[in-house]
Design an enzyme around this catalytic site. Structure first.
Site, PDB file in Angstrom:
ATOM      1  N   HIS A 148      -0.660  12.003 155.110  1.00 18.95           N
ATOM      2  CA  HIS A 148      -0.396  11.387 156.419  1.00 18.95           C
ATOM      3  C   HIS A 148       0.181   9.994 156.202  1.00 18.95           C
ATOM      4  CE1 HIS A 148      -2.189  14.464 158.909  1.00 18.95           C
ATOM      5  NE2 HIS A 148      -3.268  14.478 158.134  1.00 18.95           N
ATOM      6  N   CYS A 190       5.134  11.859 157.729  1.00 24.52           N
ATOM      7  CA  CYS A 190       5.807  11.285 158.889  1.00 24.52           C
ATOM      8  C   CYS A 190       6.504   9.982 158.495  1.00 24.52           C
ATOM      9  CB  CYS A 190       4.788  11.017 160.001  1.00 24.52           C
ATOM     10  SG  CYS A 190       3.992  12.510 160.641  1.00 24.52           S
TER      11      CYS A 190
END
Length: 388
Positions: A148, A190
């Site tokens: 993440h 991301c």
């Protein structure tokens, strides 16, 4: 625009000189997430691990860092196993966690501190060799990271972060230490492209699954596990390799251009940072497989002369073997009486050799030891005479 790419700087050195320096490949693979719902991040890392092993990079040149052990999680119905998302398309039940997996940094060992120490060769002097990046100035290194992330950071264990500036500093130190020839920095998270935004070290290629302010998405859900097995960017990377590379000259750019928005739901972005070679000169095998070079020469090499000494040593053995075969063959055609005479001569020679050896050994002893041996022999003969 389906994809984006940037070329920051191209030096004047030729591609051939850069390839000439390249002699070995290494990989640092990092799955930075823990907990069951992040199953896909560990699967991402293990899938890349198996792909590069299948293409020849040995475990001794792969540093595998996993923040969690999904194979042994209580929620995993496939006990001790993890499945690849591309198994069905490859027509094989690919298990990405098996007896052949060698995890170098596991659990809490997979940390920001240990990663930076690994890259800059600042690990403890007592640490085992499998936890060291033993690259040199002729090494190409694949650095793959997944987890993440956000704008210029990637989270480890959901509690600490590595910044893009940390990685930029580490690569600069590696360049100063002459620990690499070229680096391929691949990130699946991301806003992935922001992680190489501060890199200024020479000969680095950055490729990210998404650009700034853009998410990176998972690929479908597994009905049995109830979670996704992989992220889209890594899934389509694996599909590219499963389809096979047409030739060893396939360009790395071919892989980059295979990513589409329809596949990823994001824009893959790559960047050649202070790179000496052109994009067309970089091959997939420069990072994703083992390499071996053969030096060609226009001059003839006399192999027989080069091995003359070895042949001379072997010739006497061959002659002895030939004589033995000839003797055995000749012996079969001799009469019993002639064979008996030959065996008698053989035993005489053997006895003579044994006596010669014994005499030579006796002569090596001191006068005191020699006197003891002679007295012992005389006592033995006297004992035999008295007995008779």
């Amino acid at each position: 625009c389906v994809w984006q790419h940037v070329v920051v700087c191209t030096a004047t050195s030729t591609a051939s000189s850069s390839r000439k320096k390249h002699s070995n490949n290494w990989a640092v693979l990092v799955g930075a997430s823990r907990y069951w719902f992040n199953y896909r991040h560990i699967a991402n890392t293990l899938s890349i691990y198996h792909s590069i092993k299948r293409m020849g990079i040995p475990d001794s040149q792969i540093i595998l860092m996993l923040a969690d052990d999904m194979a042994c999680n209580d929620r995993n119905i496939y006990k001790g196993k993890m499945l690849a998302s591309h198994a069905k398309e490859a027509n094989s039940g690919i298990e990405i966690y098996d007896d052949d997996v060698e995890v170098d940094y596991r659990g809490e060992e997979c940390s920001v501190e240990n990663l930076l120490k690994l890259l800059t060769n600042r690990v403890d002097e007592n640490i085992s060799i499998n936890k060291r990046l033993l690259s040199d100035e002729k090494s190409n290194i694949l650095v793959y990271m997944t987890g993440h992330g956000g704008d210029t950071f990637l989270k480890f264990h959901d509690k600490e972060e590595i910044q893009s500036q940390d990685l930029a500093d580490a690569f600069n130190i590696m360049s100063t230490q002459r620990r690499y020839n070229e680096i391929l920095f691949m990130i699946d998270t991301c806003q992935a492209a922001t992680l190489y935004s501060h890199i200024t070290a020479p000969n680095v290629i950055g490729i990210g699954s998404s650009v700034k302010d853009e998410s990176s998405y998972s690929y479908m859900n597994d009905a049995n596990l109830g979670i996704s097995l992989v992220d889209r960017f890594t899934h389509h990377t694996l599909r590219f390799f499963e389809r096979g590379i047409n030739t060893q000259n396939t360009k790395l750019l071919t892989l980059f251009q295979s990513y589409s928005y329809q596949q990823l739901h994001s824009h893959a972005k790559w960047q050649y940072i202070n790179f000496e070679r052109t994009q067309q000169d970089v091959k997939i095998t420069d990072f994703f497989s083992s390499i071996s070079y053969v030096d060609l020469t226009k001059h003839c090499i006399d192999v027989l002369r080069a091995n003359a000494k070895k042949q001379d040593d072997d010739s006497s053995q061959c002659q002895r073997q030939a004589l033995l075969i000839e003797f055995q063959h000749h012996s079969q055609s001799q009469s019993g009486e002639e064979m008996q005479d030959r065996y008698l001569d053989y035993y005489k020679q053997a006895m003579k050799h044994a006596l010669d050896t014994w005499f030579n050994q006796v002569c090596k002893h001191t006068d005191y030891k020699l006197a003891v041996i002679i007295v012992t022999i005389l006592c033995g003969l006297y004992t035999v005479e008295m007995t008779l």
